[in-house]
Design an enzyme around this catalytic site. Structure first.
Site, mmCIF file in Angstrom:
data_model
loop_
_atom_site.group_PDB
_atom_site.id
_atom_site.type_symbol
_atom_site.label_atom_id
_atom_site.label_comp_id
_atom_site.label_asym_id
_atom_site.label_seq_id
_atom_site.Cartn_x
_atom_site.Cartn_y
_atom_site.Cartn_z
ATOM 1 N N THR A 84 0.839 -1.296 -0.045
ATOM 2 C CA THR A 84 0.333 0.207 0.032
ATOM 3 C C THR A 84 1.028 1.325 0.017
ATOM 4 O OG1 THR A 84 -0.075 0.047 2.408
ATOM 5 C CG2 THR A 84 -2.155 -1.353 1.214
ATOM 6 N N GLY A 98 5.451 3.977 1.758
ATOM 7 C CA GLY A 98 5.124 2.707 0.987
ATOM 8 C C GLY A 98 5.594 1.556 1.843
ATOM 9 N N ASN A 99 5.212 0.280 1.263
ATOM 10 C CA ASN A 99 5.433 -0.967 1.864
ATOM 11 C C ASN A 99 6.171 -1.836 0.836
ATOM 12 O OD1 ASN A 99 4.342 -0.479 4.309
ATOM 13 N ND2 ASN A 99 4.144 -2.390 4.666
ATOM 14 N N ARG A 100 7.210 -2.282 0.997
ATOM 15 C CA ARG A 100 7.833 -3.368 -0.124
ATOM 16 C C ARG A 100 6.986 -4.337 -0.301
ATOM 17 N NH1 ARG A 100 14.117 -4.125 0.487
ATOM 18 N NH2 ARG A 100 13.835 -4.855 -1.549
#
Ligand code: CTP
Length: 347
Positions: free
Chosen positions: A134, A145-147
Site C-alpha cells: 500500500t 510505502g511498503n515493499r
C-alpha cells in the site's frame, strides 16, 4: 531442418515433446518467439508446439530491462508461455545483476512442477487475494510505502485460477505483470484495501492477505507539494494507525471461510522466526499463516521463497510445512492446505 525437409523435423519434435524448455533463452530468442519467427529449427519448433513451453532468459541486465524485452516477455506470458525470472548474480564478463541463468536444480524443479497434472480441486470456489504494497500519501507527490513486488500473491492467485477457482485480486502497488484470467480491483491505501477486502469477503470461500499493508499513515495529506524552506527544519510527520485488515476479516469471517495471512519477519534463527509466527497467528486469529524471513534481500522481488506454513488449532499453532522453492511451489503448498480446510460442497 533444411537437409531433411520431407521428415519435417520441427513438427516431429514439437508433437513428440511433453514440455519444451529453452535454457538459456537469449534476448534474441525471446524477440523471435514473440513475433513468431520460424527461420531455424528452434523457432519453428516453438511455433508448432502445443505442449507447455518454459523459457529461462539469460542476458545482461540492460537487455533484460530494455522495454523491447519487457514487451516481448509480456507478449509471451500472455500466450501462456512460462517465462521465468532470471536469477540475480554474476553475469558473463564479470558484472552482476538480474539476468543470470538460474541454477540447473531450480530449472529442474520448474520442469517437474510444469509436468505435474493439475488437479482442479478448487473448481467452483471463490478466492480473494490481496497483493502488493500500500501507499499512504504525504502530499501529491510523496507517499509512505511498503515493499512487496506482488510475486507471491500473484503466484497464489494464478495457481488457484489454474486449479479451478474464481479469483479476484485486490491489487495495491506491484512491480511485476499481473497474470491473465484474474479479476482485478486496484487500491492505493490501506484504508481503501480495508474497504474493498471487507466487501469482497462476503462472497468468498477463501481470503488471502498477501499484501504488505502500512500499519500507519500520515495524519493528513497536504493538498499541495510540501516545499523546503531555507534554514527551516521540516515539520514532523504525525502518523496515525491504520485498521488491521486481516483482524477485521477474521472478525467478520463467515462459516467455513478460510482466511490466510502472511508474515514477513526478520529474525536471527529459524526458532525465533517460528516463535514470531506462532505469536502472530494467535494474535491475528487467521486459519493459516505463511511466515518468511525477509532479512538480507532474500525474498523481496525474488522468484524463490523460503516459507513456513503454520495453522491455528485448539492446541495452539502447528507447523504444517516448510517449503523452499519457487513462489509457484510455495503457492501450491498453501493452496493444498487451504483445499483441506474447505468444507465439502453440498449437492
Ligand atoms: N495486515 C493487515 N493490516 C495491517 C497490517 C497487516 O491486514 N494493517 C496483514 C498482512 O497482509 C499480513 C498479516 O497482516 O497478512 C501480517 O502482516 P505483518 O506486517 O507481518 O503484521 P503486523 O500486524 O504489521 O505485525 P508487526 O508489525 O507486529 O510485525
Amino acid at each position: 531442418m533444411w537437409d531433411d525437409v520431407a521428415s519435417v523435423p520441427h513438427v516431429g519434435l514439437a508433437r513428440w515433446a511433453d514440455l519444451i524448455i529453452v535454457a538459456p533463452a537469449t534476448a534474441d530468442l525471446l524477440a523471435r518467439a514473440a513475433i513468431g519467427r520460424a527461420d531455424d529449427l528452434l523457432a519453428a519448433t516453438l511455433l508448432t508446439a502445443t505442449c507447455p513451453v518454459l523459457l529461462a532468459p539469460a542476458m545482461h541486465t540492460e537487455m533484460w530491462e530494455h522495454p523491447a524485452t519487457r514487451a516481448n516477455v509480456e507478449t509471451l506470458r500472455s500466450r501462456g508461455v512460462q517465462v521465468i525470472e532470471p536469477a540475480i548474480g554474476r553475469l558473463t564478463g564479470g558484472d552482476s545483476g538480474p539476468g543470470r541463468l538460474p541454477e540447473p536444480t531450480e530449472l529442474m524443479r520448474l520442469v517437474e512442477a510444469s509436468l505435474q497434472p493439475t488437479v482442479r480441486d478448487l473448481e467452483g470456489r471463490t478466492l480473494v487475494v490481496s497483493v502488493g504494497g500500500t501507499r499512504e500519501p504525504l502530499d501529491p507527490v510523496r507517499y509512505l510505502g511498503n515493499r512487496s513486488s506482488g510475486r507471491q500473491g500473484f503466484a497464489v492467485a494464478e495457481r488457484a485460477h489454474t486449479r479451478g477457482a474464481r479469483v479476484t485480486v485486490v491489487r495495491a502497488h506491484v512491480e511485476v505483470p499481473t497474470p491473465v484470467g484474474l479479476q482485478v480491483i486496484d487500491v492505493e491505501t490501506a484504508e481503501q484495501l480495508h474497504r474493498v477486502m471487507l466487501a469482497e469477503q462476503a462472497g468468498a470461500d477463501v481470503v488471502v492477505m498477501a499484501a504488505a499493508v502500512a500499519d500507519f499513515r500520515p495524519e493528513s495529506s497536504a493538498a499541495t507539494k510540501i516545499k523546503k524552506v531555507d534554514d527551516q527544519e521540516p515539520d514532523p510527520v504525525i502518523l496515525v494507525r491504520n485498521p488491521d485488515v486481516l483482524m477485521d476479516l477474521v472478525r467478520d469471517r463467515r462459516d467455513g471461510q478460510v482466511i490466510v495471512g502472511f508474515a514477513a519477519e526478520t529474525s536471527a534463527s529459524t526458532d525465533d522466526l517460528l516463535a514470531l509466527g506462532r505469536a502472530k497467528i494467535t494474535r491475528k486469529g487467521c486459519d493459516l499463516l505463511v511466515v518468511n524471513d525477509v532479512a538480507g534481500e532474500r525474498v523481496f522481488g525474488q522468484p524463490v521463497n523460503d516459507a513456513y506454513v503454520l495453522s491455528r488449532s485448539e492446541d495452539g499453532p502447528t507447523l504444517l510445512a516448510h517449503v523452499s522453492g519457487s513462489k509457484v511451489e510455495v503457492a501450491d503448498t498453501i493452496l493444498d492446505e487451504i483445499a483441506k480446510r474447505l468444507p465439502a460442497r453440498s449437492g
